[in-house]
Design a protein around this motif. Structure first.
Motif, PDB file in Angstrom:
ATOM      1  N   ASN A  20       0.852  -1.186   0.000  1.00 26.92           N
ATOM      2  CA  ASN A  20       0.000   0.000   0.000  1.00 26.92           C
ATOM      3  C   ASN A  20       0.893   1.244   0.000  1.00 26.92           C
ATOM      4  O   ASN A  20       1.073   1.909   1.016  1.00 26.92           O
ATOM      5  N   TYR A  21       1.444   1.567  -1.162  1.00 25.87           N
ATOM      6  CA  TYR A  21       2.411   2.652  -1.272  1.00 25.87           C
ATOM      7  C   TYR A  21       1.774   4.021  -1.090  1.00 25.87           C
ATOM      8  O   TYR A  21       2.415   4.938  -0.570  1.00 25.87           O
ATOM      9  N   GLU A  22       0.527   4.166  -1.477  1.00 27.86           N
ATOM     10  CA  GLU A  22      -0.151   5.451  -1.263  1.00 27.86           C
ATOM     11  C   GLU A  22      -0.339   5.721   0.227  1.00 27.86           C
ATOM     12  O   GLU A  22      -0.227   6.871   0.661  1.00 27.86           O
ATOM     13  N   GLU A  23      -0.633   4.690   0.991  1.00 29.55           N
ATOM     14  CA  GLU A  23      -0.737   4.894   2.440  1.00 29.55           C
ATOM     15  C   GLU A  23       0.627   5.318   2.995  1.00 29.55           C
ATOM     16  O   GLU A  23       0.709   6.224   3.816  1.00 29.55           O
ATOM     17  N   PHE A  24       1.702   4.653   2.543  1.00 28.62           N
ATOM     18  CA  PHE A  24       3.037   5.061   2.970  1.00 28.62           C
ATOM     19  C   PHE A  24       3.254   6.540   2.657  1.00 28.62           C
ATOM     20  O   PHE A  24       3.714   7.309   3.505  1.00 28.62           O
ATOM     21  N   TYR A  51       9.367   5.982  -8.158  1.00 20.60           N
ATOM     22  CA  TYR A  51      10.404   5.019  -7.788  1.00 20.60           C
ATOM     23  C   TYR A  51       9.769   3.737  -7.240  1.00 20.60           C
ATOM     24  O   TYR A  51      10.123   2.637  -7.637  1.00 20.60           O
ATOM     25  N   MET A  52       8.817   3.898  -6.332  1.00 18.05           N
ATOM     26  CA  MET A  52       8.164   2.735  -5.725  1.00 18.05           C
ATOM     27  C   MET A  52       7.414   1.923  -6.778  1.00 18.05           C
ATOM     28  O   MET A  52       7.442   0.691  -6.753  1.00 18.05           O
ATOM     29  N   THR A  54       8.100   1.505  -9.893  1.00 18.74           N
ATOM     30  CA  THR A  54       8.979   0.753 -10.788  1.00 18.74           C
ATOM     31  C   THR A  54       9.926  -0.190 -10.061  1.00 18.74           C
ATOM     32  O   THR A  54      10.323  -1.211 -10.620  1.00 18.74           O
ATOM     33  N   THR A  55      10.282   0.125  -8.819  1.00 24.85           N
ATOM     34  CA  THR A  55      11.257  -0.683  -8.087  1.00 24.85           C
ATOM     35  C   THR A  55      10.593  -1.763  -7.242  1.00 24.85           C
ATOM     36  O   THR A  55      11.101  -2.873  -7.139  1.00 24.85           O
ATOM     37  N   TYR A  56       9.478  -1.447  -6.637  1.00 30.24           N
ATOM     38  CA  TYR A  56       8.787  -2.403  -5.780  1.00 30.24           C
ATOM     39  C   TYR A  56       7.779  -3.184  -6.620  1.00 30.24           C
ATOM     40  O   TYR A  56       6.567  -3.046  -6.477  1.00 30.24           O
ATOM     41  N   ILE A  57       8.311  -4.006  -7.518  1.00 35.37           N
ATOM     42  CA  ILE A  57       7.491  -4.832  -8.412  1.00 35.37           C
ATOM     43  C   ILE A  57       6.554  -5.692  -7.570  1.00 35.37           C
ATOM     44  O   ILE A  57       5.387  -5.859  -7.881  1.00 35.37           O
ATOM     45  N   GLU A  58       7.085  -6.233  -6.497  1.00 36.63           N
ATOM     46  CA  GLU A  58       6.314  -6.884  -5.440  1.00 36.63           C
ATOM     47  C   GLU A  58       6.679  -6.143  -4.168  1.00 36.63           C
ATOM     48  O   GLU A  58       7.771  -5.578  -4.074  1.00 36.63           O
ATOM     49  N   PRO A  59       5.808  -6.137  -3.169  1.00 39.06           N
ATOM     50  CA  PRO A  59       6.178  -5.458  -1.927  1.00 39.06           C
ATOM     51  C   PRO A  59       7.499  -6.022  -1.384  1.00 39.06           C
ATOM     52  O   PRO A  59       7.691  -7.239  -1.377  1.00 39.06           O
ATOM     53  N   PRO A  60       8.400  -5.155  -0.988  1.00 33.62           N
ATOM     54  CA  PRO A  60       9.665  -5.648  -0.446  1.00 33.62           C
ATOM     55  C   PRO A  60       9.433  -6.364   0.877  1.00 33.62           C
ATOM     56  O   PRO A  60       8.489  -6.071   1.605  1.00 33.62           O
ATOM     57  N   LYS A  61      10.321  -7.302   1.140  1.00 30.43           N
ATOM     58  CA  LYS A  61      10.303  -7.992   2.431  1.00 30.43           C
ATOM     59  C   LYS A  61      11.492  -7.453   3.201  1.00 30.43           C
ATOM     60  O   LYS A  61      12.621  -7.472   2.707  1.00 30.43           O
ATOM     61  N   PHE A  62      11.227  -6.927   4.392  1.00 32.13           N
ATOM     62  CA  PHE A  62      12.339  -6.359   5.133  1.00 32.13           C
ATOM     63  C   PHE A  62      12.226  -6.648   6.621  1.00 32.13           C
ATOM     64  O   PHE A  62      11.139  -6.923   7.134  1.00 32.13           O
ATOM     65  N   THR A  63      13.382  -6.608   7.245  1.00 32.75           N
ATOM     66  CA  THR A  63      13.457  -6.754   8.691  1.00 32.75           C
ATOM     67  C   THR A  63      14.123  -5.513   9.251  1.00 32.75           C
ATOM     68  O   THR A  63      14.945  -4.873   8.584  1.00 32.75           O
ATOM     69  N   VAL A  64      13.749  -5.182  10.465  1.00 38.16           N
ATOM     70  CA  VAL A  64      14.366  -4.085  11.200  1.00 38.16           C
ATOM     71  C   VAL A  64      15.082  -4.716  12.382  1.00 38.16           C
ATOM     72  O   VAL A  64      14.447  -5.326  13.241  1.00 38.16           O
ATOM     73  N   ASP A  65      16.402  -4.604  12.379  1.00 40.25           N
ATOM     74  CA  ASP A  65      17.191  -5.152  13.480  1.00 40.25           C
ATOM     75  C   ASP A  65      17.323  -4.149  14.617  1.00 40.25           C
ATOM     76  O   ASP A  65      17.286  -4.521  15.782  1.00 40.25           O
ATOM     77  N   ASN A  66      17.507  -2.876  14.264  1.00 38.24           N
ATOM     78  CA  ASN A  66      17.644  -1.816  15.264  1.00 38.24           C
ATOM     79  C   ASN A  66      16.907  -0.578  14.772  1.00 38.24           C
ATOM     80  O   ASN A  66      16.970  -0.242  13.589  1.00 38.24           O
ATOM     81  N   LEU A  67      16.244   0.089  15.705  1.00 37.59           N
ATOM     82  CA  LEU A  67      15.552   1.342  15.429  1.00 37.59           C
ATOM     83  C   LEU A  67      15.940   2.298  16.549  1.00 37.59           C
ATOM     84  O   LEU A  67      15.581   2.081  17.710  1.00 37.59           O
ATOM     85  N   ILE A  68      16.712   3.312  16.206  1.00 33.80           N
ATOM     86  CA  ILE A  68      17.262   4.225  17.203  1.00 33.80           C
ATOM     87  C   ILE A  68      16.749   5.629  16.904  1.00 33.80           C
ATOM     88  O   ILE A  68      16.863   6.110  15.772  1.00 33.80           O
ATOM     89  N   ALA A  69      16.181   6.269  17.914  1.00 35.59           N
ATOM     90  CA  ALA A  69      15.585   7.591  17.733  1.00 35.59           C
ATOM     91  C   ALA A  69      16.340   8.642  18.535  1.00 35.59           C
ATOM     92  O   ALA A  69      16.764   8.392  19.666  1.00 35.59           O
ATOM     93  N   GLU A  70      16.482   9.812  17.915  1.00 37.52           N
ATOM     94  CA  GLU A  70      17.085  10.964  18.581  1.00 37.52           C
ATOM     95  C   GLU A  70      16.496  12.217  17.957  1.00 37.52           C
ATOM     96  O   GLU A  70      16.740  12.505  16.776  1.00 37.52           O
ATOM     97  N   GLY A  71      15.670  12.918  18.716  1.00 37.03           N
ATOM     98  CA  GLY A  71      15.062  14.147  18.208  1.00 37.03           C
ATOM     99  C   GLY A  71      14.218  13.884  16.974  1.00 37.03           C
ATOM    100  O   GLY A  71      13.336  13.036  16.973  1.00 37.03           O
ATOM    101  N   GLU A  72      14.528  14.587  15.887  1.00 42.90           N
ATOM    102  CA  GLU A  72      13.755  14.449  14.649  1.00 42.90           C
ATOM    103  C   GLU A  72      14.285  13.337  13.746  1.00 42.90           C
ATOM    104  O   GLU A  72      13.777  13.134  12.643  1.00 42.90           O
TER     105      GLU A  72
END
Length: 117
Positions: A20-24, A51-52, A54-72
């Motif tokens: 759902n690229y429009e939602e993104f 870009y999405m 043409t590049t995301y012919i099928e939805p990409p499969k991804f994992t998030v190993d680390n998510l680090i937040a600082e300010g913005e």
């Protein structure tokens, strides 16, 4: 702010995973900029949409190993698998640095390296 931005990115990523690229894109500012370091820069939401498409012919499969937040900023480490035009899975490791403004994604700097599984 950091926790709110984490929640926004998690919801936006879930939309991408579902194709759902429009939602993104609803989480993104019109003047957003995506830089794939060493490759190209996409300026504006419409460039990212194209870009999405043409590049995301099928939805990409991804994992998030680390998510680090600082300010913005949010920094994400993980792996992503894209399908190429021949239907072959192509694996990458990535480090994304996202910047937010007013609850919207305004910038991405993506460091992406093709890897073997």
């Amino acid at each position: 702010m950091s926790q709110k931005n984490k929640a926004i990115l998690e919801e936006a990523n879930a939309a991408v995973a579902e194709g759902n690229y429009e939602e993104f894109l609803s989480f993104c500012a019109e003047d957003m900029e995506w830089t794939f370091v060493g490759d190209r820069t996409l300026k504006g939401k419409e460039a990212v949409r194209q870009y999405m498409a043409t590049t995301y012919i099928e939805p990409p499969k991804f994992t998030v190993d680390n998510l680090i937040a600082e300010g913005e900023f949010l920094m994400v480490l993980g792996d992503i698998t894209l399908t190429d035009e021949d239907g072959k899975a192509v694996h990458h490791s990535y480090c994304d640095v996202w910047r937010f403004r007013g609850g919207k994604i305004v910038e991405l700097k993506a460091f992406v390296i093709k890897t073997e599984v």
